[in-house]
Structure formats: C-alpha cells, structure tokens
Scaffold this motif. Sequence first.
Motif, PDB file in Angstrom:
ATOM      1  N   THR A 171      -5.623   5.224 -10.587  1.00  9.04           N
ATOM      2  CA  THR A 171      -5.325   5.488  -9.094  1.00  9.04           C
ATOM      3  C   THR A 171      -6.250   6.878  -8.857  1.00  9.04           C
ATOM      4  O   THR A 171      -6.853   6.795  -7.934  1.00  9.04           O
ATOM      5  N   ASP A 172      -5.895   8.123  -9.707  1.00 10.97           N
ATOM      6  CA  ASP A 172      -6.954   9.015  -9.543  1.00 10.97           C
ATOM      7  C   ASP A 172      -7.344   9.519 -10.929  1.00 10.97           C
ATOM      8  O   ASP A 172      -5.812  10.170 -11.306  1.00 10.97           O
ATOM      9  N   LEU A 173      -8.334  10.824 -11.247  1.00 12.88           N
ATOM     10  CA  LEU A 173      -8.338  12.161 -11.872  1.00 12.88           C
ATOM     11  C   LEU A 173      -6.909  13.013 -12.515  1.00 12.88           C
ATOM     12  O   LEU A 173      -6.568  13.080 -12.539  1.00 12.88           O
ATOM     13  N   GLY A 174      -6.718  12.807 -10.883  1.00 10.43           N
ATOM     14  CA  GLY A 174      -5.355  14.249 -11.018  1.00 10.43           C
ATOM     15  C   GLY A 174      -3.729  14.011 -11.444  1.00 10.43           C
ATOM     16  O   GLY A 174      -3.235  14.843 -11.991  1.00 10.43           O
ATOM     17  N   VAL A 175      -3.581  11.999 -11.477  1.00 12.74           N
ATOM     18  CA  VAL A 175      -2.052  11.258 -11.693  1.00 12.74           C
ATOM     19  C   VAL A 175      -1.520  11.911 -12.975  1.00 12.74           C
ATOM     20  O   VAL A 175      -0.794  12.646 -13.587  1.00 12.74           O
ATOM     21  N   PRO A 176      -2.822  11.997 -13.839  1.00 16.41           N
ATOM     22  CA  PRO A 176      -2.765  11.969 -15.980  1.00 16.41           C
ATOM     23  C   PRO A 176      -1.867  13.771 -15.650  1.00 16.41           C
ATOM     24  O   PRO A 176      -1.160  13.585 -16.356  1.00 16.41           O
ATOM     25  N   PHE A 177      -2.342  14.604 -15.036  1.00 12.78           N
ATOM     26  CA  PHE A 177      -1.657  15.960 -14.549  1.00 12.78           C
ATOM     27  C   PHE A 177      -0.105  15.981 -14.412  1.00 12.78           C
ATOM     28  O   PHE A 177       0.666  16.543 -14.871  1.00 12.78           O
ATOM     29  N   LEU A 178      -0.118  15.129 -13.759  1.00  8.54           N
ATOM     30  CA  LEU A 178       1.377  15.197 -12.899  1.00  8.54           C
ATOM     31  C   LEU A 178       1.995  14.247 -14.031  1.00  8.54           C
ATOM     32  O   LEU A 178       3.664  15.152 -14.178  1.00  8.54           O
ATOM     33  N   VAL A 179       1.445  13.262 -14.919  1.00  6.37           N
ATOM     34  CA  VAL A 179       2.653  12.371 -16.196  1.00  6.37           C
ATOM     35  C   VAL A 179       2.778  13.947 -16.997  1.00  6.37           C
ATOM     36  O   VAL A 179       3.999  13.529 -17.505  1.00  6.37           O
ATOM     37  N   ARG A 180       2.003  14.251 -17.278  1.00  6.91           N
ATOM     38  CA  ARG A 180       2.188  15.432 -18.549  1.00  6.91           C
ATOM     39  C   ARG A 180       3.403  16.313 -17.653  1.00  6.91           C
ATOM     40  O   ARG A 180       4.036  17.171 -19.433  1.00  6.91           O
ATOM     41  N   ALA A 181       2.600  17.364 -16.733  1.00  4.34           N
ATOM     42  CA  ALA A 181       4.022  17.915 -16.658  1.00  4.34           C
ATOM     43  C   ALA A 181       5.471  17.309 -16.914  1.00  4.34           C
ATOM     44  O   ALA A 181       6.104  18.030 -17.286  1.00  4.34           O
ATOM     45  N   LEU A 182       5.570  16.136 -16.396  1.00  3.91           N
ATOM     46  CA  LEU A 182       6.850  15.338 -16.314  1.00  3.91           C
ATOM     47  C   LEU A 182       7.473  15.360 -17.654  1.00  3.91           C
ATOM     48  O   LEU A 182       8.571  15.520 -17.967  1.00  3.91           O
ATOM     49  N   VAL A 183       6.411  14.814 -18.908  1.00  2.02           N
ATOM     50  CA  VAL A 183       6.639  14.423 -20.230  1.00  2.02           C
ATOM     51  C   VAL A 183       6.991  16.058 -20.409  1.00  2.02           C
ATOM     52  O   VAL A 183       8.502  15.852 -21.230  1.00  2.02           O
ATOM     53  N   LEU A 184       6.616  17.296 -20.272  1.00  2.00           N
ATOM     54  CA  LEU A 184       7.133  18.477 -20.902  1.00  2.00           C
ATOM     55  C   LEU A 184       8.465  18.518 -20.081  1.00  2.00           C
ATOM     56  O   LEU A 184       9.324  19.430 -21.314  1.00  2.00           O
ATOM     57  N   VAL A 185       8.606  18.109 -19.304  1.00  2.00           N
ATOM     58  CA  VAL A 185      10.228  18.731 -18.293  1.00  2.00           C
ATOM     59  C   VAL A 185      11.209  18.032 -19.528  1.00  2.00           C
ATOM     60  O   VAL A 185      12.132  18.317 -20.006  1.00  2.00           O
ATOM     61  N   VAL A 186      10.894  16.508 -20.133  1.00  2.00           N
ATOM     62  CA  VAL A 186      11.395  15.944 -20.818  1.00  2.00           C
ATOM     63  C   VAL A 186      11.896  16.516 -22.528  1.00  2.00           C
ATOM     64  O   VAL A 186      13.341  16.623 -23.278  1.00  2.00           O
ATOM     65  N   MET A 187      10.613  17.148 -22.717  1.00  2.00           N
ATOM     66  CA  MET A 187      10.578  17.894 -23.757  1.00  2.00           C
ATOM     67  C   MET A 187      11.664  19.159 -24.167  1.00  2.00           C
ATOM     68  O   MET A 187      12.067  19.557 -25.077  1.00  2.00           O
ATOM     69  N   PHE A 188      11.554  19.811 -22.428  1.00  2.00           N
ATOM     70  CA  PHE A 188      12.371  20.594 -23.339  1.00  2.00           C
ATOM     71  C   PHE A 188      13.764  20.462 -23.098  1.00  2.00           C
ATOM     72  O   PHE A 188      14.810  20.894 -23.621  1.00  2.00           O
ATOM     73  N   VAL A 189      14.197  19.426 -22.590  1.00  2.00           N
ATOM     74  CA  VAL A 189      16.225  18.721 -23.007  1.00  2.00           C
ATOM     75  C   VAL A 189      15.854  18.356 -24.185  1.00  2.00           C
ATOM     76  O   VAL A 189      16.853  18.983 -24.443  1.00  2.00           O
ATOM     77  N   VAL A 190      15.021  17.608 -24.765  1.00  4.96           N
ATOM     78  CA  VAL A 190      15.023  17.062 -26.047  1.00  4.96           C
ATOM     79  C   VAL A 190      15.320  18.745 -27.281  1.00  4.96           C
ATOM     80  O   VAL A 190      16.287  18.559 -28.063  1.00  4.96           O
ATOM     81  N   ALA A 191      14.325  19.033 -26.859  1.00  5.20           N
ATOM     82  CA  ALA A 191      14.134  20.264 -28.075  1.00  5.20           C
ATOM     83  C   ALA A 191      16.003  21.040 -27.870  1.00  5.20           C
ATOM     84  O   ALA A 191      15.825  21.873 -28.853  1.00  5.20           O
ATOM     85  N   ALA A 192      15.874  21.830 -26.554  1.00  5.03           N
ATOM     86  CA  ALA A 192      17.568  22.384 -26.356  1.00  5.03           C
ATOM     87  C   ALA A 192      18.457  21.619 -26.657  1.00  5.03           C
ATOM     88  O   ALA A 192      19.919  22.144 -27.177  1.00  5.03           O
ATOM     89  N   LEU A 193      18.521  20.232 -27.415  1.00  4.38           N
ATOM     90  CA  LEU A 193      20.108  19.362 -28.159  1.00  4.38           C
ATOM     91  C   LEU A 193      18.841  19.408 -29.594  1.00  4.38           C
ATOM     92  O   LEU A 193      20.220  19.357 -30.381  1.00  4.38           O
ATOM     93  N   LEU A 194      17.971  19.120 -29.566  1.00  2.88           N
ATOM     94  CA  LEU A 194      17.613  19.186 -31.203  1.00  2.88           C
ATOM     95  C   LEU A 194      17.461  20.426 -32.241  1.00  2.88           C
ATOM     96  O   LEU A 194      17.470  20.117 -33.350  1.00  2.88           O
TER      97      LEU A 194
END
Length: 425
Positions: A171-194
């Motif tokens: 793709t381009d050099l910017g897309v990995p940064f967007l993927v990182r932000a998405l995974v962090l949002v998922v981890m917020f939910v995981v940590a809130a539960l566990l």
Amino acid sequence: MDAATTLPSPRRIQGTYYTLLLGNTLAASFIWGINTLFLLDAGLSNLEAFAANAFFTAGMLIFEIPTGVVADTVGRRASYLIGTITLATTTTLYWMLWVWESPFWAWAIVSVLIGLGFTFFSGAVDAWLVDALKATGYRGSLETVFGRAQIVGGIAMLSGSVLGGVIAQITDLGVPFLVRALVLVVMFVVAALLMHDIGFAPERGQNPLRATRTVFRASVKYGLGNRPVRWLMLASPFTAGVGIYVFYALQPYLLELWGDDEAYTIAGLAAALLSGAAIVGGALAPWVRRLFHRRTSSILLATVASAVVLLGLGLVHNFWVAIALVAVWGIASAIDDPVHRAYLNDMIPSKQRATVLSFDSLMGSAGGVVFQPALGRAADVGGYGASLIWSGVISAVAVPFVLLSRAQRSPADTAQRVDEVGGTE
C-alpha cells in the motif's frame, strides 16, 4: 477488586499479562520496521527524523513521573486504559501529519504526545503483574515470567514488523500507522474486560496533589535514594537511550548495505530479527540466570556484549555479517531485560512500584533525548556506520554503573523466587 471476590490463579494473572503484552507489542511493531523511512519520506532529514524521535523520548521524560503517580494513586488498570486511547489518537495524528506534509514543529509536538501515551504503560503493567502475582501466591522466579514475556513480545514484534513492512510495500508507508491505531482500540476493550487491580489498593481518599507529593517523595527514597537501584538507573541512559537510536537507525542502514533504499521488506527485517532475538533471549534468560549466582553478572555480560557488537556493526560493510551482528545484539539485550526487571522489582515496595519503574524508564528516555539527535547528526556527517561505532562507545559507559550496583550486594542480586526479598516498606 472486592475483597470477597475469589482471587484468580497466578497462571491466569500471567495469561492476562501476556495477552496485554501481545496486543501492545503487536500494535507498536506495525510501524517499527518503517518508522524512520516514514519520517524521511515526509521530507525530514536524518537529523530531523531522529530529532522527532528525540521529542518522543522527551515526552516520555516529561510525563514518566506524573503518569507513574497516576498508576500508583488512581490505579494500574486506569493508567493502562488511558494509555491505549491516548496512543491510538496520537498515532492517527502522526499519519495525518504525513498526509498533510506538515512542518517539523508539528512532528515535534505530536511526537511528545505519543511519548505521553507510552508513559501510561511503562511501570504500570509490570507493577500490576508483580503485585498480582504476590497476592495470588506465586512462588516462582520473576525471570521466568519476564523471560516468557520476552518470547510473547518477540512473537508479536516479529509478526507486526514483518506485516508492517509488507503492508507498506503493498500500500504505502502510512497504512501501518492506521492498523496500529485500530489494534490499540481493540486492546482497550480487552483490558477493560480482563485487567483488574489485585494486591494493590490505590489511596483515592487523599487530595490528588497531596497524594502525588507523597508517592513522589517515597519513590525518590526507594529509587534514587536506594543505592543499588540508583546505580542501575544511571546505567539506563547509556543502554536504553542508545538502544532507541540503534533500533531505528538499523532500518536505513540495512537498506544501504542491501543497495535498495525502497526495499521496505528488508527494513522490516531489522525489527523481525530483533523480535526473533527476543524470543531466543527470553527462552535463554532463566537458563543464563541459573549460570550465575548474582543477577548483576548476567546484566554485566549483556552490557559488555552489546557494546562490543555495536562497535563491530559499525565497522562491517557486508549485509549478511551485519545481519548476524544484529541478531547477537538483540539476543544480548533480550537476555538482559528479564533479569534487569526482576532485579529492579525485587528492590521496590508495592506502593511506589509503578512510579519507581517509571523513574527507570525516565532515565532511558533522558539518554534518548540527548543521544538520538547527536547520533543522527553523526549519521548525517559520517554515515550510519560511524554513528553505530559511537553508539558502542556510549553504551560502554554503562558498565561502571552496573558494577557499582553490584558492589552494594543487595539481597535482590541473589534472589531466586518472587517471595524471597523486598518490595516491602
């Protein structure tokens, strides 16, 4: 957690810790293999790119203690949750700067804020783990837990760095940064539960400023005021500070040796190599620890080996020899990390644990603030090889501080199990 609630088993505590570590490292590593290339693609020079990284470490330097106090007065879980949202937001801002082709001052500001996000993690997660293990009756060694954490983190780093390089290539050099932000949002939910604070009760009844002063003063007492802890902390600017530069400098340096400055997958190889080294080092750490009576022997060996390897890395001109040296450097660092963390944790009382651990991170960040732009300038003037030689020289300065910590003969230096020493007031 309510006192009447049945405590989870130590195995479950470790499982939660490894899950949080896996998600955090995976998110972070999506950009590790291409971060320097991303900054250079945005029009920054080597000096500006590493200065931006220095502003990131300056952010960690500025906010380490305040966020450590948050973890010790509000709670470790709260600190982690705040960190995930902060880092997801600032990572997205970083991507926007790249899209807008923003000036350097904007990169500097957002880099500081990214540093803020990371400081909510540093200290808090390890403090949560050690207190929860003690509360649930764990009797094993911390090296074993942190060694396994190195393996988990290495797997996540290997996966994320390789995928980040491949995604950037496709793709381009910017897309990995967007993927990182998405995974962090998922981890917020995981940590809130566990994640729940266990074995630690924040003193929420105090006035926030008074609580901050109380924790800060006690943390200075048990951190810089504790001789073996102080000397170990004073080694951090020269090891962790240089390590930050080397990690990111390896990306363009390996591309230079390879002969293709757009081979982003090769750049990702540096991070992948270090993640593989983390897996090997994490597996070896408990074994290496058993070879020595004292923890500082392992730390000293790793410190000397790292300095020597960096000198060699700066002198070679063959890509494959450089790859081998990168692997050795990564293994030495990975063996050091679990022992270093176990040694430090065993000398810190529970109530000040997160803040004192943040002090240690702060010292490493201070080194990064000073050495990253200086070494980046050395790369501009003399090339990456020259900057790596200087990295080896600077990291060798840590050796006397490790020896001074060793000379204090702390009980934590010879402890084998989590219940053998310290952490008490």
